[in-house]
Design a protein around this motif. Structure first.
Motif, PDB file in Angstrom:
ATOM      1  N   ASN A  71      -3.051 -24.707 -29.415  1.00  0.00           N
ATOM      2  CA  ASN A  71      -4.971 -24.033 -28.324  1.00  0.00           C
ATOM      3  C   ASN A  71      -5.537 -25.457 -28.827  1.00  0.00           C
ATOM      4  N   LYS A  74      -5.820 -27.171 -26.199  1.00  0.00           N
ATOM      5  CA  LYS A  74      -6.021 -26.749 -24.614  1.00  0.00           C
ATOM      6  C   LYS A  74      -5.034 -26.712 -23.525  1.00  0.00           C
ATOM      7  N   ASP A  76      -2.434 -24.699 -21.515  1.00  0.00           N
ATOM      8  CA  ASP A  76      -2.164 -23.697 -21.146  1.00  0.00           C
ATOM      9  C   ASP A  76      -0.591 -23.195 -21.120  1.00  0.00           C
ATOM     10  N   THR A  80       1.464 -15.042 -19.748  1.00  0.00           N
ATOM     11  CA  THR A  80       0.946 -14.319 -19.946  1.00  0.00           C
ATOM     12  C   THR A  80       0.416 -13.842 -21.748  1.00  0.00           C
ATOM     13  N   TRP A  81       0.264 -13.910 -22.349  1.00  0.00           N
ATOM     14  CA  TRP A  81      -0.219 -13.144 -23.844  1.00  0.00           C
ATOM     15  C   TRP A  81      -0.551 -12.236 -23.467  1.00  0.00           C
ATOM     16  N   LYS A  82      -2.263 -11.505 -23.197  1.00  0.00           N
ATOM     17  CA  LYS A  82      -1.943 -10.233 -22.919  1.00  0.00           C
ATOM     18  C   LYS A  82      -3.655  -9.961 -22.030  1.00  0.00           C
ATOM     19  N   LYS A  83      -2.358  -9.434 -20.662  1.00  0.00           N
ATOM     20  CA  LYS A  83      -3.115  -9.620 -19.831  1.00  0.00           C
ATOM     21  C   LYS A  83      -5.320  -9.159 -19.850  1.00  0.00           C
ATOM     22  N   PRO A  84      -5.250 -10.276 -18.642  1.00  0.00           N
ATOM     23  CA  PRO A  84      -4.406 -10.668 -18.348  1.00  0.00           C
ATOM     24  C   PRO A  84      -4.494 -12.517 -18.955  1.00  0.00           C
ATOM     25  N   TRP A  85      -4.990 -12.614 -20.320  1.00  0.00           N
ATOM     26  CA  TRP A  85      -5.375 -13.851 -20.816  1.00  0.00           C
ATOM     27  C   TRP A  85      -3.357 -14.604 -20.963  1.00  0.00           C
ATOM     28  N   ARG A  86      -3.642 -16.107 -20.666  1.00  0.00           N
ATOM     29  CA  ARG A  86      -2.707 -17.153 -21.091  1.00  0.00           C
ATOM     30  C   ARG A  86      -3.170 -17.548 -22.765  1.00  0.00           C
ATOM     31  N   TRP A  87      -2.428 -17.274 -23.231  1.00  0.00           N
ATOM     32  CA  TRP A  87      -2.792 -17.680 -24.363  1.00  0.00           C
ATOM     33  C   TRP A  87      -1.385 -18.264 -25.586  1.00  0.00           C
TER      34      TRP A  87
END
Length: 230
Positions: A71, A74, A76, A80-87
């Motif tokens: 992280n 940075k 990618d 998806t980690w938690k919709k809509p975020w990729r982490w």
């Protein structure tokens, strides 16, 4: 109303750092930080501090160390980690071994290396053996603490530092060249806070043989996102 002290019925709350380790948030620890910052050896700290996490399982030090670095760089994850975020988080890194096994025994150094390479990073590492040099290790820490596109992860024995437990991973957050101190961003913050440790002590802590693998604990693990190390 009269306040009453809370008496825990079970469990442990934190450990006292042994002699030789300096709490990052203490008066001395903050003074060391200021001096190291002025000397230019805390550049790696800020991106790492933005991503500083506490491991969510007792055996997740390797996963959490890698997640912090991914992280911070940075990267990618592409999922998806938690919709809509990729982490990235700890539970996304199980390519080399099953998650139930990781929860039981953690990951070895070789598995850590495999996870690094499977997640779009370049890694260089060496084991502490008769060819290893503390001067080379110090040069790496000195040089990379002045950069924020490389990070060093440590694999070492807590026993050697007088801490409880044994094999552990944590990233480096900075270096004080005059006092030869390394900032260990300990991922097990429920046990120990971030702390300054003599570089010579960390070096010795990477020499013992890991009982699980029969090999020495690793020296620094240098990780970068781009193609080549400089």
């Amino acid at each position: 109303m009269t306040s009453q002290a809370i008496t825990p019925s079970h469990g442990l709350y934190r450990e006292a750092l042994p002699k030789g380790c300096i709490v990052f948030s203490s008066s001395e620890g903050r003074a060391i930080f200021r001096e190291a910052l002025e000397a230019g050896h805390m550049r790696c700290y800020f991106k790492m501090a933005e991503q500083f996490s506490t491991q969510t399982e007792l055996t997740f030090c390797g996963l959490t160390t890698l997640v912090m670095i991914l992280n911070a760089l940075k990267v990618d994850p592409g999922k998806t980690w938690k919709k809509p975020w990729r982490w990235y988080d700890d539970n996304m890194l199980y390519n080399c071994v099953s998650m139930p096994m990781i929860k039981e025994i953690g990951i070895s150094f070789d598995q850590f290396v495999s996870l690094v390479m499977l997640n779009s990073l370049i890694i260089k590492s060496e084991r502490v053996d008769e060819l290893a040099s503390i001067e080379t290790f110090r040069d790496h820490v000195t040089r990379l603490s002045r950069q924020d596109d490389h990070f060093i992860a440590l694999s070492y024995s807590r026993k050697s530092l007088g801490q409880t437990g044994d094999g552990h991973f944590s990233p480096v957050g900075g270096y004080h060249p005059d006092r030869d101190l390394v900032l260990v961003m300990d991922t097990a913050r429920f046990k120990y806070p971030p702390h300054w440790v003599p570089l010579t002590a960390i070096w010795e802590a990477m020499k013992p043989v890991d009982e699980t693998t029969g090999k020495s604990f690793q020296t620094e693990i240098r990780i970068k996102r781009t193609q080549y190390f400089k």
